[in-house]
Write a protein that holds these residues in place. Structure first.
Motif, PDB file in Angstrom:
ATOM      1  N   LYS A   1       0.826  -1.211   0.000  1.00 42.58           N
ATOM      2  CA  LYS A   1       0.000   0.000   0.000  1.00 42.58           C
ATOM      3  C   LYS A   1       0.859   1.261   0.000  1.00 42.58           C
ATOM      4  N   GLY A   2       2.042   1.181   0.606  1.00 41.14           N
ATOM      5  CA  GLY A   2       2.866   2.377   0.765  1.00 41.14           C
ATOM      6  C   GLY A   2       3.954   2.577  -0.264  1.00 41.14           C
ATOM      7  N   GLN A   3       4.359   1.503  -0.955  1.00 41.78           N
ATOM      8  CA  GLN A   3       5.460   1.607  -1.902  1.00 41.78           C
ATOM      9  C   GLN A   3       5.109   0.889  -3.198  1.00 41.78           C
ATOM     10  N   SER A   4       5.825   1.226  -4.241  1.00 44.06           N
ATOM     11  CA  SER A   4       5.593   0.607  -5.541  1.00 44.06           C
ATOM     12  C   SER A   4       6.651  -0.463  -5.797  1.00 44.06           C
ATOM     13  N   PHE A   5       6.199  -1.632  -6.177  1.00 40.93           N
ATOM     14  CA  PHE A   5       7.077  -2.748  -6.519  1.00 40.93           C
ATOM     15  C   PHE A   5       6.685  -3.251  -7.903  1.00 40.93           C
ATOM     16  N   ASN A   6       7.629  -3.859  -8.600  1.00 43.32           N
ATOM     17  CA  ASN A   6       7.250  -4.481  -9.863  1.00 43.32           C
ATOM     18  C   ASN A   6       7.445  -5.989  -9.835  1.00 43.32           C
ATOM     19  N   LYS A   7       8.092  -6.514  -8.779  1.00 40.32           N
ATOM     20  CA  LYS A   7       8.255  -7.954  -8.636  1.00 40.32           C
ATOM     21  C   LYS A   7       8.078  -8.341  -7.169  1.00 40.32           C
ATOM     22  N   ALA A   8       7.465  -9.521  -6.963  1.00 36.70           N
ATOM     23  CA  ALA A   8       7.294 -10.040  -5.607  1.00 36.70           C
ATOM     24  C   ALA A   8       7.621 -11.523  -5.591  1.00 36.70           C
ATOM     25  N   ILE A   9       8.269 -11.950  -4.525  1.00 35.13           N
ATOM     26  CA  ILE A   9       8.547 -13.367  -4.297  1.00 35.13           C
ATOM     27  C   ILE A   9       7.774 -13.724  -3.035  1.00 35.13           C
ATOM     28  N   VAL A  10       6.796 -14.624  -3.186  1.00 35.38           N
ATOM     29  CA  VAL A  10       5.862 -14.938  -2.103  1.00 35.38           C
ATOM     30  C   VAL A  10       6.010 -16.399  -1.705  1.00 35.38           C
ATOM     31  N   ASP A  11       6.198 -16.648  -0.414  1.00 33.63           N
ATOM     32  CA  ASP A  11       6.257 -18.017   0.102  1.00 33.63           C
ATOM     33  C   ASP A  11       4.837 -18.561   0.195  1.00 33.63           C
ATOM     34  N   LEU A  12       4.658 -19.831  -0.117  1.00 38.57           N
ATOM     35  CA  LEU A  12       3.336 -20.445  -0.062  1.00 38.57           C
ATOM     36  C   LEU A  12       2.873 -20.651   1.374  1.00 38.57           C
ATOM     37  N   LYS A  13       3.726 -21.249   2.195  1.00 36.63           N
ATOM     38  CA  LYS A  13       3.315 -21.620   3.553  1.00 36.63           C
ATOM     39  C   LYS A  13       3.962 -20.688   4.567  1.00 36.63           C
ATOM     40  N   MET A  14       3.129 -19.783   5.085  1.00 36.23           N
ATOM     41  CA  MET A  14       3.612 -18.853   6.092  1.00 36.23           C
ATOM     42  C   MET A  14       2.829 -19.094   7.382  1.00 36.23           C
ATOM     43  N   GLN A  15       3.282 -18.493   8.449  1.00 36.06           N
ATOM     44  CA  GLN A  15       2.632 -18.669   9.747  1.00 36.06           C
ATOM     45  C   GLN A  15       1.172 -18.237   9.689  1.00 36.06           C
TER      46      GLN A  15
ATOM     47  N   ALA B   1      15.759 -22.827  -4.327  1.00 35.86           N
ATOM     48  CA  ALA B   1      15.940 -22.239  -5.657  1.00 35.86           C
ATOM     49  C   ALA B   1      17.020 -21.168  -5.544  1.00 35.86           C
ATOM     50  N   SER B   2      17.900 -21.138  -6.512  1.00 34.76           N
ATOM     51  CA  SER B   2      18.974 -20.144  -6.507  1.00 34.76           C
ATOM     52  C   SER B   2      18.421 -18.796  -6.961  1.00 34.76           C
ATOM     53  N   THR B   3      19.186 -17.757  -6.716  1.00 29.98           N
ATOM     54  CA  THR B   3      18.792 -16.418  -7.162  1.00 29.98           C
ATOM     55  C   THR B   3      18.646 -16.393  -8.678  1.00 29.98           C
ATOM     56  N   THR B   4      19.542 -17.081  -9.376  1.00 37.13           N
ATOM     57  CA  THR B   4      19.464 -17.149 -10.840  1.00 37.13           C
ATOM     58  C   THR B   4      18.166 -17.821 -11.285  1.00 37.13           C
ATOM     59  N   GLU B   5      17.786 -18.915 -10.628  1.00 38.16           N
ATOM     60  CA  GLU B   5      16.541 -19.612 -10.969  1.00 38.16           C
ATOM     61  C   GLU B   5      15.324 -18.721 -10.709  1.00 38.16           C
ATOM     62  N   ILE B   6      15.358 -17.969  -9.621  1.00 38.79           N
ATOM     63  CA  ILE B   6      14.242 -17.076  -9.290  1.00 38.79           C
ATOM     64  C   ILE B   6      14.124 -15.974 -10.342  1.00 38.79           C
TER      65      ILE B   6
END
Length: 175
Positions: free
Chosen positions: A42-56, A104-109
């Motif tokens: 809501k506060g900042q602009s991003f163009n890419k996100a990496i989201v974990d499936l299983k979080m707390q 997954a490596s940074t390159t793979e991501i």
């Protein structure tokens, strides 16, 4: 310049990933819960996100529509150690650009963000998945259909809730 939003409840993982991305010249912000992620979006602009499936307490799947609503141009890669066909399909249906299994490596991501079209040359496994793997996939599908509700999933599967919880606490079985 790409601005990454990293969402994972594993703080050491996000720290390592953030450093690796920053060394490649990217800007990063990290969130360790769904509420932190939404506040940052809501506060900042991003163009890419990496989201974990299983979080707390929450599935990363629930974040995808909210993030896409807040920032429609956002490209999302779902990253998980609990991969299943059901969650991969749902992630893409909900708007994820791609889906990767940990580790997954940074390159793979970064490649996952670049690879947005299908691959007709994808390798088809020689061996069928095991019965245990098929059970895991089915449980994940039914759990997703019940929006993560363990009790409702156990009823739908005709299984005791504690048995289902034990199965969910195990790592996914290899194909």
């Amino acid at each position: 310049m790409d601005r990454f939003l990293l969402i994972d409840n594993d703080e050491s993982f996000t720290l390592v990933l953030a450093r690796a991305l920053q060394r490649r010249g990217f800007t990063t912000q990290s969130a360790h819960s769904d509420t932190e992620a939404i506040a940052l979006a809501k506060g900042q602009s991003f163009n890419k996100a990496i989201v974990d499936l299983k979080m707390q307490g929450v599935s990363g799947l629930t974040l995808i529509p909210t993030l896409k609503q807040l920032q429609p141009q956002l490209e999302i890669v779902m990253l998980t150690g609990y991969s299943s066909v059901a969650t991969a399909v749902e992630a893409v249906k909900l708007g994820a650009t791609n889906y990767l299994c940990k580790p997954a490596s940074t390159t793979e991501i970064l490649s996952a963000f670049a690879n947005t079209s299908g691959d007709v040359e994808a390798v088809i496994p020689e061996k069928r998945p095991s019965v245990d793997r098929l059970e895991w996939e089915h449980i994940q599908k039914v759990l997703n259909e019940n929006h993560g509700n363990i009790s409702a999933t156990a009823r739908a599967l005709g299984m005791h809730r504690r048995t289902l919880q034990r199965k969910l606490n195990k790592h996914p079985v290899r194909a």
